[in-house]
Design a protein around this motif. Structure first.
Motif, mmCIF file in Angstrom:
data_model
loop_
_atom_site.group_PDB
_atom_site.id
_atom_site.type_symbol
_atom_site.label_atom_id
_atom_site.label_comp_id
_atom_site.label_asym_id
_atom_site.label_seq_id
_atom_site.Cartn_x
_atom_site.Cartn_y
_atom_site.Cartn_z
ATOM 1 N N GLU A 190 45.687 41.375 41.109
ATOM 2 C CA GLU A 190 44.919 40.463 41.957
ATOM 3 C C GLU A 190 43.975 39.656 41.073
ATOM 4 O O GLU A 190 43.332 40.208 40.184
ATOM 5 C CB GLU A 190 44.126 41.231 43.011
ATOM 6 C CG GLU A 190 43.216 40.369 43.883
ATOM 7 C CD GLU A 190 43.979 39.309 44.673
ATOM 8 O OE1 GLU A 190 43.432 38.213 44.885
ATOM 9 O OE2 GLU A 190 45.134 39.578 45.080
ATOM 10 N N ILE B 269 36.249 36.980 41.975
ATOM 11 C CA ILE B 269 36.317 37.808 43.181
ATOM 12 C C ILE B 269 34.888 38.206 43.558
ATOM 13 O O ILE B 269 34.195 38.866 42.772
ATOM 14 C CB ILE B 269 37.172 39.056 42.929
ATOM 15 C CG1 ILE B 269 38.603 38.636 42.556
ATOM 16 C CG2 ILE B 269 37.180 39.967 44.153
ATOM 17 C CD1 ILE B 269 39.481 39.784 42.097
ATOM 18 N N VAL C 275 34.724 43.607 47.713
ATOM 19 C CA VAL C 275 35.326 44.775 47.065
ATOM 20 C C VAL C 275 34.732 46.036 47.698
ATOM 21 O O VAL C 275 33.525 46.269 47.617
ATOM 22 C CB VAL C 275 35.079 44.770 45.546
ATOM 23 C CG1 VAL C 275 35.692 46.015 44.905
ATOM 24 C CG2 VAL C 275 35.648 43.514 44.912
ATOM 25 N N PHE D 147 45.263 51.186 46.134
ATOM 26 C CA PHE D 147 44.644 49.880 45.908
ATOM 27 C C PHE D 147 45.293 48.915 46.891
ATOM 28 O O PHE D 147 46.481 48.616 46.786
ATOM 29 C CB PHE D 147 44.869 49.429 44.463
ATOM 30 C CG PHE D 147 44.252 48.094 44.132
ATOM 31 C CD1 PHE D 147 42.963 48.022 43.623
ATOM 32 C CD2 PHE D 147 44.958 46.915 44.321
ATOM 33 C CE1 PHE D 147 42.390 46.802 43.321
ATOM 34 C CE2 PHE D 147 44.396 45.696 44.023
ATOM 35 C CZ PHE D 147 43.109 45.634 43.516
ATOM 36 N N ASP D 148 44.522 48.437 47.854
ATOM 37 C CA ASP D 148 45.052 47.576 48.912
ATOM 38 C C ASP D 148 44.350 46.224 48.900
ATOM 39 O O ASP D 148 43.131 46.138 48.672
ATOM 40 C CB ASP D 148 44.879 48.225 50.291
ATOM 41 C CG ASP D 148 45.652 49.535 50.406
ATOM 42 O OD1 ASP D 148 46.834 49.548 50.012
ATOM 43 O OD2 ASP D 148 45.072 50.532 50.863
ATOM 44 N N ILE D 149 45.123 45.175 49.167
ATOM 45 C CA ILE D 149 44.612 43.807 49.146
ATOM 46 C C ILE D 149 44.873 43.154 50.491
ATOM 47 O O ILE D 149 45.972 43.252 51.045
ATOM 48 C CB ILE D 149 45.307 42.974 48.053
ATOM 49 C CG1 ILE D 149 45.253 43.682 46.698
ATOM 50 C CG2 ILE D 149 44.671 41.588 47.948
ATOM 51 C CD1 ILE D 149 46.184 43.094 45.665
ATOM 52 N N PRO E 69 40.053 37.095 48.651
ATOM 53 C CA PRO E 69 40.634 38.438 48.550
ATOM 54 C C PRO E 69 39.657 39.502 49.030
ATOM 55 O O PRO E 69 38.450 39.412 48.803
ATOM 56 C CB PRO E 69 40.902 38.580 47.045
ATOM 57 C CG PRO E 69 39.956 37.627 46.388
ATOM 58 C CD PRO E 69 39.825 36.471 47.338
ATOM 59 N N GLU E 70 40.194 40.494 49.708
ATOM 60 C CA GLU E 70 39.406 41.642 50.160
ATOM 61 C C GLU E 70 40.098 42.883 49.611
ATOM 62 O O GLU E 70 41.251 43.146 49.930
ATOM 63 C CB GLU E 70 39.330 41.665 51.682
ATOM 64 C CG GLU E 70 38.298 42.628 52.225
ATOM 65 C CD GLU E 70 38.105 42.461 53.720
ATOM 66 O OE1 GLU E 70 38.919 43.051 54.477
ATOM 67 O OE2 GLU E 70 37.177 41.746 54.128
ATOM 68 N N ILE E 71 39.378 43.615 48.775
ATOM 69 C CA ILE E 71 39.946 44.735 48.041
ATOM 70 C C ILE E 71 39.435 46.047 48.616
ATOM 71 O O ILE E 71 38.232 46.227 48.814
ATOM 72 C CB ILE E 71 39.569 44.656 46.542
ATOM 73 C CG1 ILE E 71 39.844 43.265 45.979
ATOM 74 C CG2 ILE E 71 40.280 45.741 45.758
ATOM 75 C CD1 ILE E 71 41.275 42.842 46.029
ATOM 76 N N HIS E 72 40.352 46.975 48.845
ATOM 77 C CA HIS E 72 39.982 48.328 49.253
ATOM 78 C C HIS E 72 40.534 49.290 48.203
ATOM 79 O O HIS E 72 41.747 49.472 48.072
ATOM 80 C CB HIS E 72 40.540 48.659 50.640
ATOM 81 C CG HIS E 72 39.848 47.931 51.742
ATOM 82 N ND1 HIS E 72 38.757 48.442 52.406
ATOM 83 C CD2 HIS E 72 40.080 46.695 52.273
ATOM 84 C CE1 HIS E 72 38.343 47.576 53.308
ATOM 85 N NE2 HIS E 72 39.127 46.506 53.251
ATOM 86 N N LEU E 73 39.608 49.892 47.463
ATOM 87 C CA LEU E 73 39.950 50.807 46.383
ATOM 88 C C LEU E 73 39.555 52.222 46.805
ATOM 89 O O LEU E 73 38.382 52.498 47.057
ATOM 90 C CB LEU E 73 39.199 50.398 45.112
ATOM 91 C CG LEU E 73 39.362 51.258 43.866
ATOM 92 C CD1 LEU E 73 40.805 51.240 43.386
ATOM 93 C CD2 LEU E 73 38.428 50.764 42.764
ATOM 94 N N PHE F 42 41.961 42.367 38.989
ATOM 95 C CA PHE F 42 42.294 43.779 38.880
ATOM 96 C C PHE F 42 43.657 43.871 38.208
ATOM 97 O O PHE F 42 44.608 43.189 38.610
ATOM 98 C CB PHE F 42 42.327 44.442 40.250
ATOM 99 C CG PHE F 42 40.974 44.622 40.869
ATOM 100 C CD1 PHE F 42 40.227 45.762 40.614
ATOM 101 C CD2 PHE F 42 40.438 43.647 41.701
ATOM 102 C CE1 PHE F 42 38.968 45.931 41.178
ATOM 103 C CE2 PHE F 42 39.188 43.800 42.269
ATOM 104 C CZ PHE F 42 38.445 44.946 42.002
#
Length: 367
Positions: A71, A78, A83, A131-133, A142-146, A270
């Motif tokens: 990403e 970002i 995040v 790791f989801d986008i 972008p919205e990141i879910h780690l 990422f």
């Protein structure tokens, strides 16, 4: 008649020279374009349909890496508020067949301690569960879910033995990884997450570090300006999740003795090392006032983690010098896997993708 012939000859010569001046170069250019298009058309007659992977790792001419940019494109940073880091309670566990590998590492560390040598420090780390986008609904940022799980350094070292034979003859790489789905892997193989930072001084010099020969992983290779691993003990206050920008700032302080007010910091991407399965948040930092000689003087007065680096280069931060540096004969095969992609993204962020890719193509052609 003789005078008329002479006059006609002079006029003809002048017209010929004028024709040559006005039309010779355009005709040559047109002929060159026609030949080139003809060759391309002939070559295309023999071509067939082709397909390639949707995910491919970063490469630049002869420089091939295992860095997969998951990403981020470098141009738009970002935002930190998009995040989200979630920490799960359950610790990562190794498959039963790999548990003895971890026991070997613990035994080696104890042996080193008994011999009065430096043992392997079993630091508290995080493994990447997922790791989801996604994208924000209005501006499509972008919205990141780690999602992270607790683990430790010994587990990481055991999981790094991806090509070691298991009792059934397979390897962790063949048993748990699919080359066609590089993002899918069990958490015990993703026991590394780091912040890698490209640092540029106030006089536009890119900081490039060489890893110490004393470090356990990838000793002696050239790397990012700053590389800082995520630590459960340091980066999580109580039960709160770690902040990736705070991890990057800690790395800046420990490795280069820089404080947050002395630089700007932006998250660019990422990236996943598909070979060793290490995740990274790629950052760009620009120093506000400190020039390269100022930074070198600062480092000479002491930094917390001096032992991690054995050399530092300062490279003019412009596309051509950086690309030529990346492809130098004594560098091209001595890079840490994630560093070249980081420096490319930093150039894109500062100079635009169009310019950087044009310069990269020119440098590669001249090799």
């Amino acid at each position: 008649m003789g005078g008329i012939d002479v006059a006609n000859g002079v006029v003809g010569a002048v017209l010929g020279m004028l024709f040559a001046v006005l039309f010779q170069q355009p005709l040559q250019d047109a002929w060159f374009r026609l030949r080139r298009r003809s060759r391309s058309a002939i070559r295309s007659l023999g071509r067939r349909e082709e397909s390639g992977p949707a995910w491919s790792t970063f490469s630049l001419g002869p420089l091939q890496t295992s860095a997969l940019v998951v990403e981020g494109d470098g141009e738009a940073p970002i935002p930190p508020e998009t995040v989200y880091v979630h920490v799960l309670d359950e610790e990562v566990t190794l498959p039963a067949a790999m548990v003895p590998w971890r026991d070997e590492i613990a035994a080696e560390s104890e042996r080193l301690r008994e011999e009065g040598r430096t043992p392997l420090w079993n630091g508290q780390r995080y493994a990447v569960e997922s790791f989801d986008i996604s994208r924000t609904p209005l501006d499509e940022r972008p919205e990141i879910h780690l999602r992270l799980r607790p683990t430790d350094y010994y587990t990481f070292l055991a999981a790094q033995q991806l090509d070691r034979r298991l009792p059934d003859g397979s390897t962790p790489r063949s048993a748990y990884l699919d080359a066609n789905e590089p993002l899918k892997a069990p958490a015990f193989l993703h026991c590394s997450f780091a912040a890698n930072i490209a640092v540029v001084t106030a006089d536009d010099m890119l900081v490039v570090s060489r890893r110490s020969d004393r470090v356990r992983m990838a000793p002696g290779v050239w790397n990012s300006s700053v590389n800082e691993g995520l630590s459960r003990h340091i980066d999580s206050s109580g039960r709160s999740a770690p902040d990736l920008h705070a991890v990057a700032r800690r790395g800046m302080r420990e490795e280069l003795a820089l404080e947050p007010h002395e630089y700007t910091l932006e998250l660019l991407a990422f990236v996943l090392d598909v070979d060793k399965r290490g995740w990274s948040a790629h950052f760009f930092a620009r120093l506000k006032e400190l020039r390269s000689q100022d930074l070198q003087a600062r480092i000479s007065r002491g930094v917390a983690d001096r032992w991690e680096h054995q050399a530092i280069d300062y490279v003019p931060f412009r596309p051509a010098p950086v690309v030529r540096y990346l492809l130098r004969d004594d560098r091209v095969h001595r890079w840490a896997p994630l560093a070249p992609a980081l420096f490319h993204l930093a150039l894109v962020h500062a100079f635009s993708r169009t310019l950087v890719e044009r310069v990269e193509a020119q440098v590669v052609r001249r090799l």
